[in-house]
Design a protein around this motif. Structure first.
Motif, PDB file in Angstrom:
ATOM      1  N   ARG A 289       0.799  -1.231   0.000  1.00 41.24           N
ATOM      2  CA  ARG A 289       0.000   0.000   0.000  1.00 41.24           C
ATOM      3  C   ARG A 289       0.829   1.277   0.000  1.00 41.24           C
ATOM      4  N   GLY A 290       2.033   1.222   0.600  1.00 36.06           N
ATOM      5  CA  GLY A 290       2.814   2.441   0.769  1.00 36.06           C
ATOM      6  C   GLY A 290       3.650   2.852  -0.421  1.00 36.06           C
ATOM      7  N   HIS A 291       3.544   2.103  -1.531  1.00 37.37           N
ATOM      8  CA  HIS A 291       4.387   2.364  -2.696  1.00 37.37           C
ATOM      9  C   HIS A 291       4.289   3.815  -3.160  1.00 37.37           C
ATOM     10  N   ARG A 292       3.067   4.359  -3.218  1.00 41.85           N
ATOM     11  CA  ARG A 292       2.859   5.731  -3.698  1.00 41.85           C
ATOM     12  C   ARG A 292       2.408   6.654  -2.560  1.00 41.85           C
ATOM     13  N   TYR A 293       2.815   6.325  -1.355  1.00 46.15           N
ATOM     14  CA  TYR A 293       2.436   7.116  -0.179  1.00 46.15           C
ATOM     15  C   TYR A 293       2.745   8.597  -0.363  1.00 46.15           C
ATOM     16  N   TYR A 294       3.953   8.892  -0.811  1.00 52.78           N
ATOM     17  CA  TYR A 294       4.366  10.289  -0.942  1.00 52.78           C
ATOM     18  C   TYR A 294       3.457  11.062  -1.896  1.00 52.78           C
ATOM     19  N   ARG A 295       3.001  10.402  -2.956  1.00 49.89           N
ATOM     20  CA  ARG A 295       2.165  11.069  -3.958  1.00 49.89           C
ATOM     21  C   ARG A 295       0.689  11.089  -3.578  1.00 49.89           C
ATOM     22  N   GLU A 296       0.243  10.089  -2.832  1.00 52.89           N
ATOM     23  CA  GLU A 296      -1.194   9.889  -2.656  1.00 52.89           C
ATOM     24  C   GLU A 296      -1.716  10.170  -1.248  1.00 52.89           C
ATOM     25  N   MET A 297      -0.849  10.607  -0.338  1.00 54.82           N
ATOM     26  CA  MET A 297      -1.302  10.799   1.036  1.00 54.82           C
ATOM     27  C   MET A 297      -2.164  12.051   1.217  1.00 54.82           C
ATOM     28  N   SER A 298      -2.119  12.994   0.285  1.00 57.61           N
ATOM     29  CA  SER A 298      -2.834  14.257   0.456  1.00 57.61           C
ATOM     30  C   SER A 298      -4.273  14.223  -0.033  1.00 57.61           C
TER      31      SER A 298
ATOM     32  N   ASP B 174      -6.852   6.894   2.156  1.00 59.24           N
ATOM     33  CA  ASP B 174      -7.286   5.848   3.086  1.00 59.24           C
ATOM     34  C   ASP B 174      -6.594   4.520   2.804  1.00 59.24           C
ATOM     35  N   ASN B 175      -6.116   4.314   1.578  1.00 60.71           N
ATOM     36  CA  ASN B 175      -5.395   3.098   1.246  1.00 60.71           C
ATOM     37  C   ASN B 175      -3.887   3.312   1.268  1.00 60.71           C
ATOM     38  N   SER B 176      -3.420   4.466   0.795  1.00 61.60           N
ATOM     39  CA  SER B 176      -1.984   4.697   0.661  1.00 61.60           C
ATOM     40  C   SER B 176      -1.315   5.135   1.956  1.00 61.60           C
ATOM     41  N   CYS B 177      -2.083   5.640   2.922  1.00 64.37           N
ATOM     42  CA  CYS B 177      -1.511   5.955   4.231  1.00 64.37           C
ATOM     43  C   CYS B 177      -1.414   4.666   5.050  1.00 64.37           C
ATOM     44  N   SER B 178      -0.581   4.675   6.076  1.00 68.56           N
ATOM     45  CA  SER B 178      -0.354   3.443   6.844  1.00 68.56           C
ATOM     46  C   SER B 178      -1.585   3.034   7.637  1.00 68.56           C
TER      47      SER B 178
END
Length: 496
Positions: free
Chosen positions: A206-215, A221-225
């Motif tokens: 899930r965290g692969h695109r965390y930096y791009r998708e956390m905002s 809801d999926n990309s954050c931990s």
């Protein structure tokens, strides 16, 4: 017996008080106390109780499997300790340090006094990067890294529990007279197993695109931990997460910022690691100054906004009826799910503080109840920062219209939580009040009937708030006080 007092540390792994207790030959009892006075406070909610009870239920099974015991008690903690001491004699009290609200701070002072009176040693262990009795912020980041890098404590292999104790029972919302949760099935589930599963899925997929998708609320809801509630109630420890992130970052390799898959992972993992650092950075502020739950961090901000909020503005904000679709979607969503990503939290707080000019105290109490992951040290300091009362943070007034274009341009999140806007075309999803009357009828969304018009004019509210804050910040007294605030609470990683 040795008594392990559980508070915000509902787990077996990396539990220092528990490991400390079982090193001796004396029997060990784990205790959780439901304190009615705590649950009657304006920041307490059944969401928190649900998460806690689920976590305790799993912990109880785990302790029993190892030969240990978890007992539940109700009442004032010092009365509970007095009763247990008379029955069995408490040789040592062990717990983790807690940076909670002002009530728990006062409660812990009472416990310390009781322990001194009864000659019961109370050993408090650290469980994150918050440092007790910190004299200066200089060098804090290095000390945080040292703590995170310390060896993890394994879960105990066996526990010698004390026999003959009444185990008590869990209390539920009706016992504590808490209002029911609107949608219990949408609230995050507690427990150490769930926490470790979330960590694994975040670090592997899930965290692969965390930096791009956390905002964006569409992807966050999926990309954050989604570990914030688990950190708040201690079903997983901060050092355990830090070790796992560091290990995964080393294994992934890649250059941060690279467009390759390994580069994206590196960027995301480093960004997440930074947020673990900031997690403790904000908690440290409340640890150093417990009254920040109620008092403006910057003295010149006292009286900046009315302490009693405009009731019409406050109610519209709380229940998602402001006429600004993304604000309303966020406020309705958090009531049902108990969670919002960071950018949207900052936006709704900014809107309340600047567009509606509401004081941060009543609005923070409301969202403290709504957030399942309510962590006082982060919560109140973020509210003060986003409301401009710290004096050392950049002034951020979010544009609720631009945020739609940036974070939900096709209205996926908005339409989910504001169904009145389901048929509104994308070009009007940020400002449905600008639709022609005929188009409103076609979309079955009559402004003023099916959905409210904007509660304030964004442009006017923005410029008024900016002028007010500018006048305040230009005062010589403000600048002088800001230096003092920075010296006490400011990050040394990037001096202002």
């Amino acid at each position: 017996m040795q008594l392990v007092w559980l508070k915000r540390d509902l787990r077996l792994s990396d539990h220092r008080p528990l490991i400390d207790a079982i090193r001796t030959a004396e029997p060990v009892t784990c205790l959780y106390v439901y304190e009615p006075e705590l649950w009657s406070l304006p920041d307490a909610d059944a969401r928190h109780l649900k998460f806690i009870n689920e976590s305790l239920a799993e912990l109880q099974v785990g302790l029993q499997r190892l030969g240990g015991v978890l007992v539940y008690r109700v009442g004032d903690i010092t009365d509970v300790l007095e009763n247990l001491n008379q029955q069995f004699s408490i040789h040592r009290l062990l717990s983790h340090e807690e940076t909670g609200n002002r009530w728990t701070y006062s409660r812990d002072l009472k416990v310390a006094a009781w322990c001194r009176q009864h000659n019961v040693p109370w050993k408090e262990h650290t469980q994150n990067g918050v440092i007790r009795r910190l004299k200066t912020r200089d060098g804090w980041a290095k000390r945080w890294h040292r703590r995170m890098s310390e060896p993890l404590q394994p879960a105990p292999a066996s526990i010698r529990g004390l026999e003959g104790l009444d185990h008590g029972r869990q209390l539920h919302q009706e016992d504590l007279k808490l209002p029911p949760i609107p949608s219990p099935s949408q609230i995050q589930v507690g427990g150490e197993t769930v926490a470790k599963r979330l960590l694994q899925s975040f670090l592997s997929q899930r965290g692969h695109r965390y930096y791009r998708e956390m905002s964006s609320p569409v992807t966050a809801d999926n990309s954050c931990s989604r570990l914030s509630a688990h950190l708040a109630f201690g079903t997983i420890s901060m050092p355990l997460i830090w070790h796992a992130v560091s290990s995964r970052l080393a294994a992934r390799g890649g250059r941060s910022g690279s467009s390759s898959a390994s580069g994206e992972w590196a960027t995301s993992l480093k960004a997440y690691g930074e947020r673990l650092h900031w997690h403790c950075h904000f908690m440290q502020k409340l640890e150093d100054q417990p009254d920040l739950e109620d008092v403006d961090m910057h003295a010149e901000c006292v009286g900046l906004r009315p302490l009693i909020p405009d009731s019409a503005f406050f109610e519209a904000w709380k229940h998602g009826r402001t006429g600004y679709p993304l604000i309303d979607a966020c406020m309705r969503s958090v009531q049902q799910t108990g969670w919002l990503n960071f950018r949207m939290r900052a936006m709704v707080v900014s809107f309340a503080a600047y567009h509606l000019w509401l004081d941060w105290r009543p609005t923070s109490r409301w969202l403290a109840r709504m957030f399942t992951d309510y962590e006082p040290g982060i919560h109140y300091n973020q509210f003060q920062m986003q409301s401009g009362t710290t004096g050392i943070s950049t002034l951020r007034i979010y544009n609720p219209i631009k945020q739609v274009a940036d974070q939900d341009p096709t209205g996926i999140f908005i339409r989910r939580w504001v169904p009145e806007l389901a048929k509104v075309p994308n070009e009007h999803i940020a400002e449905p009040h600008r639709m022609p009357t005929g188009q409103q009828a076609e979309c079955e969304c009559i402004i003023g009937k099916d959905y409210p018009p904007p509660i304030v004019d964004h442009g006017k509210a923005y410029h008024l708030a900016k002028r007010r804050m500018g006048q305040l910040r230009r005062k010589s007294e403000f600048l002088s006080q800001s230096r003092d605030v920075f010296q006490r609470h400011g990050s040394r990683r990037r001096r202002r």
